[in-house]
Design a protein around this motif. Sequence first.
Motif, PDB file in Angstrom:
ATOM      1  N   ALA A 140     -15.145 -12.096 -13.891  1.00 40.92           N
ATOM      2  CA  ALA A 140     -15.599 -10.820 -14.638  1.00 40.92           C
ATOM      3  C   ALA A 140     -15.949  -9.721 -14.411  1.00 40.92           C
ATOM      4  CB  ALA A 140     -16.200 -11.544 -16.167  1.00 40.92           C
ATOM      5  N   ARG A 141     -16.800 -10.214 -13.807  1.00 45.48           N
ATOM      6  CA  ARG A 141     -17.297  -8.529 -13.011  1.00 45.48           C
ATOM      7  C   ARG A 141     -16.604  -9.070 -11.218  1.00 45.48           C
ATOM      8  NH1 ARG A 141     -23.838  -7.150 -13.621  1.00 45.48           N
ATOM      9  NH2 ARG A 141     -22.351  -6.720 -14.612  1.00 45.48           N
ATOM     10  N   LYS A 142     -16.489  -7.205 -10.960  1.00 43.47           N
ATOM     11  CA  LYS A 142     -16.016  -7.500  -9.375  1.00 43.47           C
ATOM     12  C   LYS A 142     -16.505  -6.202  -8.348  1.00 43.47           C
ATOM     13  CE  LYS A 142     -12.048  -6.935  -5.865  1.00 43.47           C
ATOM     14  NZ  LYS A 142     -13.207  -8.339  -5.388  1.00 43.47           N
ATOM     15  N   ASN A 143     -17.537  -6.113  -7.456  1.00 41.81           N
ATOM     16  CA  ASN A 143     -18.420  -5.652  -7.010  1.00 41.81           C
ATOM     17  C   ASN A 143     -17.691  -5.373  -5.744  1.00 41.81           C
ATOM     18  OD1 ASN A 143     -20.512  -5.802  -8.751  1.00 41.81           O
ATOM     19  ND2 ASN A 143     -20.829  -7.635  -7.451  1.00 41.81           N
ATOM     20  N   LEU A 144     -17.296  -3.835  -6.180  1.00 45.20           N
ATOM     21  CA  LEU A 144     -16.919  -2.340  -4.647  1.00 45.20           C
ATOM     22  C   LEU A 144     -17.428  -1.906  -3.989  1.00 45.20           C
ATOM     23  CD1 LEU A 144     -13.495  -2.136  -6.428  1.00 45.20           C
ATOM     24  CD2 LEU A 144     -13.824  -3.875  -4.342  1.00 45.20           C
ATOM     25  N   SER A 145     -17.550  -1.584  -2.561  1.00 46.00           N
ATOM     26  CA  SER A 145     -18.199  -0.904  -1.777  1.00 46.00           C
ATOM     27  C   SER A 145     -17.409   0.532  -1.382  1.00 46.00           C
ATOM     28  CB  SER A 145     -18.652  -0.955  -0.992  1.00 46.00           C
ATOM     29  OG  SER A 145     -20.332  -2.086  -1.676  1.00 46.00           O
ATOM     30  N   ILE A 146     -17.344   1.573  -1.667  1.00 47.72           N
ATOM     31  CA  ILE A 146     -16.243   2.376  -0.813  1.00 47.72           C
ATOM     32  C   ILE A 146     -17.140   3.101  -0.379  1.00 47.72           C
ATOM     33  CG2 ILE A 146     -14.853   4.128  -1.809  1.00 47.72           C
ATOM     34  CD1 ILE A 146     -13.885   2.577  -3.830  1.00 47.72           C
ATOM     35  N   ALA A 147     -16.967   4.056   0.598  1.00 50.79           N
ATOM     36  CA  ALA A 147     -17.985   4.577   0.725  1.00 50.79           C
ATOM     37  C   ALA A 147     -17.361   6.367   0.854  1.00 50.79           C
ATOM     38  CB  ALA A 147     -17.639   4.842   2.968  1.00 50.79           C
ATOM     39  N   GLU A 148     -18.211   6.955   1.031  1.00 45.04           N
ATOM     40  CA  GLU A 148     -18.348   8.492   0.601  1.00 45.04           C
ATOM     41  C   GLU A 148     -16.902   9.307   1.254  1.00 45.04           C
ATOM     42  OE1 GLU A 148     -21.669  10.386   0.222  1.00 45.04           O
ATOM     43  OE2 GLU A 148     -22.597  10.089   1.701  1.00 45.04           O
ATOM     44  N   SER A 149     -17.162   8.626   2.359  1.00 46.91           N
ATOM     45  CA  SER A 149     -16.158   9.086   3.150  1.00 46.91           C
ATOM     46  C   SER A 149     -14.956   9.018   3.412  1.00 46.91           C
ATOM     47  CB  SER A 149     -16.671   9.232   4.827  1.00 46.91           C
ATOM     48  OG  SER A 149     -16.339   7.819   5.005  1.00 46.91           O
ATOM     49  N   SER A 150     -14.804   8.266   1.735  1.00 45.31           N
ATOM     50  CA  SER A 150     -13.079   7.487   1.921  1.00 45.31           C
ATOM     51  C   SER A 150     -12.539   9.366   1.479  1.00 45.31           C
ATOM     52  CB  SER A 150     -13.086   6.345   0.926  1.00 45.31           C
ATOM     53  OG  SER A 150     -13.905   6.014   1.496  1.00 45.31           O
ATOM     54  N   VAL A 151     -10.976   9.340   2.102  1.00 47.37           N
ATOM     55  CA  VAL A 151     -10.669  10.671   1.460  1.00 47.37           C
ATOM     56  C   VAL A 151      -9.862  10.457   0.311  1.00 47.37           C
ATOM     57  CG1 VAL A 151     -10.376  11.501   4.205  1.00 47.37           C
ATOM     58  CG2 VAL A 151      -8.052   9.532   2.945  1.00 47.37           C
ATOM     59  N   PRO A 152      -9.480  10.986   0.059  1.00 45.63           N
ATOM     60  CA  PRO A 152      -8.877  10.454  -1.511  1.00 45.63           C
ATOM     61  C   PRO A 152      -6.981  10.357  -1.572  1.00 45.63           C
ATOM     62  CG  PRO A 152      -9.250  12.942  -1.911  1.00 45.63           C
ATOM     63  CD  PRO A 152      -9.827  12.535  -0.587  1.00 45.63           C
ATOM     64  N   GLY A 153      -6.495   9.326  -1.865  1.00 49.23           N
ATOM     65  CA  GLY A 153      -5.265   8.413  -1.746  1.00 49.23           C
ATOM     66  C   GLY A 153      -6.215   6.892  -1.281  1.00 49.23           C
ATOM     67  N   SER A 154      -7.378   6.653  -0.662  1.00 50.53           N
ATOM     68  CA  SER A 154      -7.702   5.807  -0.204  1.00 50.53           C
ATOM     69  C   SER A 154      -7.123   4.286  -1.020  1.00 50.53           C
ATOM     70  CB  SER A 154      -8.933   5.614   0.132  1.00 50.53           C
ATOM     71  OG  SER A 154      -8.801   6.255   1.308  1.00 50.53           O
ATOM     72  N   ARG A 155      -6.803   3.559  -0.844  1.00 51.36           N
ATOM     73  CA  ARG A 155      -6.083   2.471  -1.637  1.00 51.36           C
ATOM     74  C   ARG A 155      -7.550   1.130  -1.634  1.00 51.36           C
ATOM     75  NH1 ARG A 155      -1.223   3.691  -3.415  1.00 51.36           N
ATOM     76  NH2 ARG A 155      -0.976   1.044  -3.155  1.00 51.36           N
ATOM     77  N   PHE A 156      -7.818   0.520  -2.468  1.00 48.10           N
ATOM     78  CA  PHE A 156      -8.645  -0.958  -2.033  1.00 48.10           C
ATOM     79  C   PHE A 156      -8.092  -1.935  -3.551  1.00 48.10           C
ATOM     80  CE2 PHE A 156     -11.994   1.639  -0.392  1.00 48.10           C
ATOM     81  CZ  PHE A 156     -11.825   3.370  -1.482  1.00 48.10           C
ATOM     82  N   PRO A 157      -8.046  -3.170  -2.535  1.00 52.94           N
ATOM     83  CA  PRO A 157      -7.279  -4.151  -3.489  1.00 52.94           C
ATOM     84  C   PRO A 157      -7.611  -4.788  -4.495  1.00 52.94           C
ATOM     85  CG  PRO A 157      -7.713  -4.666  -1.086  1.00 52.94           C
ATOM     86  CD  PRO A 157      -7.697  -3.368  -0.960  1.00 52.94           C
ATOM     87  N   LEU A 158      -7.186  -5.332  -4.937  1.00 52.93           N
ATOM     88  CA  LEU A 158      -8.238  -6.428  -6.334  1.00 52.93           C
ATOM     89  C   LEU A 158      -6.974  -7.003  -6.662  1.00 52.93           C
ATOM     90  CD1 LEU A 158      -8.481  -2.915  -9.208  1.00 52.93           C
ATOM     91  CD2 LEU A 158     -10.281  -3.809  -7.642  1.00 52.93           C
ATOM     92  N   GLU A 159      -7.740  -7.590  -7.110  1.00 54.11           N
ATOM     93  CA  GLU A 159      -7.468  -9.188  -7.681  1.00 54.11           C
ATOM     94  C   GLU A 159      -6.919  -9.239  -9.058  1.00 54.11           C
ATOM     95  OE1 GLU A 159     -11.097 -11.282  -6.029  1.00 54.11           O
ATOM     96  OE2 GLU A 159      -9.800 -12.401  -6.863  1.00 54.11           O
ATOM     97  N   GLY A 160      -5.499  -9.564  -9.027  1.00 54.45           N
ATOM     98  CA  GLY A 160      -5.170  -8.905 -10.708  1.00 54.45           C
ATOM     99  C   GLY A 160      -5.666 -10.539 -11.138  1.00 54.45           C
ATOM    100  N   ALA A 161      -4.857 -10.340 -12.556  1.00 55.46           N
ATOM    101  CA  ALA A 161      -5.100 -11.560 -13.464  1.00 55.46           C
ATOM    102  C   ALA A 161      -4.383 -12.323 -13.435  1.00 55.46           C
ATOM    103  CB  ALA A 161      -5.385 -10.663 -14.729  1.00 55.46           C
ATOM    104  N   SER A 162      -4.174 -13.584 -13.893  1.00 54.34           N
ATOM    105  CA  SER A 162      -2.862 -14.117 -13.602  1.00 54.34           C
ATOM    106  C   SER A 162      -2.969 -14.938 -15.653  1.00 54.34           C
ATOM    107  CB  SER A 162      -3.713 -16.085 -13.240  1.00 54.34           C
ATOM    108  OG  SER A 162      -4.499 -16.719 -13.561  1.00 54.34           O
ATOM    109  N   ASP A 163      -1.516 -15.078 -16.177  1.00 53.82           N
ATOM    110  CA  ASP A 163      -1.652 -16.767 -16.970  1.00 53.82           C
ATOM    111  C   ASP A 163      -0.654 -17.274 -16.789  1.00 53.82           C
ATOM    112  OD1 ASP A 163      -0.659 -13.744 -20.247  1.00 53.82           O
ATOM    113  OD2 ASP A 163       0.000 -16.342 -19.865  1.00 53.82           O
ATOM    114  N   ALA A 164      -1.636 -18.176 -17.547  1.00 53.93           N
ATOM    115  CA  ALA A 164      -0.730 -19.438 -17.617  1.00 53.93           C
ATOM    116  C   ALA A 164       1.068 -19.219 -18.484  1.00 53.93           C
ATOM    117  CB  ALA A 164      -1.388 -20.130 -18.226  1.00 53.93           C
ATOM    118  N   ASP A 165       1.196 -18.776 -19.356  1.00 47.76           N
ATOM    119  CA  ASP A 165       2.472 -18.719 -19.769  1.00 47.76           C
ATOM    120  C   ASP A 165       3.326 -17.967 -18.640  1.00 47.76           C
ATOM    121  OD1 ASP A 165       1.521 -17.378 -22.956  1.00 47.76           O
ATOM    122  OD2 ASP A 165       1.216 -19.636 -22.255  1.00 47.76           O
ATOM    123  N   ILE A 166       4.230 -17.959 -19.202  1.00 49.25           N
ATOM    124  CA  ILE A 166       6.298 -17.957 -18.363  1.00 49.25           C
ATOM    125  C   ILE A 166       6.841 -17.020 -19.291  1.00 49.25           C
ATOM    126  CG2 ILE A 166       6.203 -19.948 -17.384  1.00 49.25           C
ATOM    127  CD1 ILE A 166       8.110 -20.953 -18.740  1.00 49.25           C
TER     128      ILE A 166
END
Length: 815
Positions: A140-166
Amino acid sequence: GGAAWAGQQSRCRCCAAVVRVLVLQAAWALSGGQVRYSVPEEAKAGTVVGRLAQDLGLEAGEAEARRLRLVAQGRRASVEVSGASGALLVSSRLDREELCGKSAPCALRLEVLLERPLRVFHVQLEVTDINDNAPIFPAARKNLSIAESSVPGSRFPLEGASDADIGANAQLSYALSSSEHFSLDLQKTEEDGESLFLVLRKPLDREMIPVHRLVLTATDGGRPSLTGTMELVISVLDANDNAPQFNQSVYKVQLPENAERGTLVIKLNATDLDEGSNRNISYSLETLLPQDRNDVFGIDRKSGEIRLRNDLDFEDVRLYRLQVDATDQGNPPLSGHCKVVVEVLDVNDNAPEVWVTSLSVPVPEDASLGTVVALLSVSDRDSGENGRVRCWVWPASPFGLEATFLGSYSLVLREALDRERVSEYEVEVRAEDGGAPALRASRGLRVPVSDVNDNAPLFAQAVYTVLARENNAAGAELARLWARDPDEAANGRVSYSVWEGGVAGGAAGSSSYVSVDAESGRLWALQPLDYEELQVLQFEVRAVDAGEPPLSGNATVQLFVLDENDNAPALLPPAGSAPEAGGVAAVVAKIRAVDADSGYNAWLRYELWEPRGKGPFRVGLYSGEVSTARALDEADGPRQRLLIVVRDHGEPARSATATLSVSLLEPNEAALALGPAAASAATNVWLVVAICAVSSLFLLAVVLYGASRWAPRAAVLSGPGPTTLVCASEVGSWSYSQRHSRSLCVADGAAKSDLMVSAPTSLRRRRAPRPRTRSRSPPLSSTRSVRKASWPFHGCFPSQFLLGVVVNLHFWMNR
């Protein structure tokens, strides 16, 4: 507001699930005659899936009469067949995700059994997906730590959701709550699938906003759509501006499912361009798919080695998606990410499984070839060659297997059965997969053979010879007959009866003499048997079983009655012929007797009991002839009483007695002693004189010789002494122990050389009819001596000669 929105969406989903219950029309598949239906998941119990009975071509009411039903195959069925209408109904909750997971399409194979006659149909039921599962994030919650020095365009992977349907119900779209610093980027590739990234759009300033709180929303493609959310808590860190990097973003590994725990899966290595503590990396592992298998793999935080911590099962999970994070020890720490895809390889670790879905026993022994005895289902959880199964029947028996559908077999009859030879079969169905080494399984079946009436009763002998003594008691057992019928129960239960066929030598039926017990086959006499009435009784006994239709067998019984000495000798009347004369002995009389028995029991002997000693008379032992033992003189007295016993050779012997009275008479008393016979003779004197005058001496001699030869019971004895006339009369009866009396009269005369003997006329006329006798062959045959008549004219006076001629002619004429 979020909770209300979620509740409203849930209610919409329930309404949509009810509205979207569809029943697709069943249709015959062109291959194999398979019926296919489709039903949405979560359909209510009682929902009609299809008109199964109608689609199978059954008439109204035939589904219930022939017991149309489903055959379970190892799992709880969620559908059932209505006994009354023959419709296929939903019986319990259908959850496509529980039944098939992510597999599409979700098709269930059902077997429908129809009895009398036995038929099997295959039904394929497709459970269609409805949008009943909302997208779910790993947390329900995900904690991320991003350095302030990160430049725009930096990408941080996220865990997507899953759906039991097809399908469309599982196609997710993501949205991020409004933010000027962050946005979402969703990338889809064939190798990596979907990858969700949080993209930095604007540089961060920790002093202005140290923590960013965003809401990530996942929405599926269902109608209505369902959503899931996850809160992103982004902490802005200082300094460390280089994150660890992996040399590739996706790693692919293959592991056999029988790999042991502790097996090294892969060793990962990430690099960090920073120095000092900012380049010290620690690894962490997270399972993306399936989400509930976090205990299968483990990673060494320092070395980056991923090892197997739990068992793999290809039949359970075939593919694992792992995410590995490499985090430095900078301040703030930075992370690099990669994915590890572990493919599980199948090994032959599952033996085939054999189920008996239907068994129709016992099998009648006259069942036709091709009769279906049992239905079997065979499966193997392995895949490829490891899951390809072949089946056969062991040991060799009259049964064989026929493949009816994929994984389904019928046990059918291939040879004729004979219950009397084999009444039960132990059949083993063996299955073997194509793995190396191959795995086997078996299922034993007990197939009893039921009896039909195909064997007629058979007697141990075609002809029975039974010996029974006469005078047996009524109800006495004569013999026991037994017929074998190898059938069982009523088909082998034999009843016996006497078949009327007539009696040898009589008109009465055999049923009046004998009877047979219907159950035991005991042959017993209805009445005492009499050998003198019946010697041989031939009849047939019939054995009939209780089958439908009944079968029968016959046996001939020859009953021989054995003679017993139950009849005493019976005296017969004299034959009435004149005695013979010859030599010294003169036959005075002949005792005749008959015995109704046979053999030794009817072989008679004659004994002179009185007088004993040296009397003037004797009796023939087997002939019964009473004759003079010596010449008679005056010392013998005027009257002799003889007691003669007739005895048979039976055990015990039976006897009868006869009393014979012999009187010696003077010549002038002879005529008076003759009685009526003398009067009858006087009437023919003139006729005899005329014949004697006319006939020549030669003719007279011929007549006299013939008379003496044809009268065996009369004899002329020539010799010295007076002329004696012997006459006989008979009294008494034929009963046992009754005495018979016979009188002989003897008269003296002047002649010294000849003795003339004549039988009274009255005795000859009263001759009893000859009784019915049987041919017997006694052990010793009596010999009759041939006696020669002496010449009647030698030394005779004319008066004596004339009297002899008259008497003998009278005897000859009356014969």
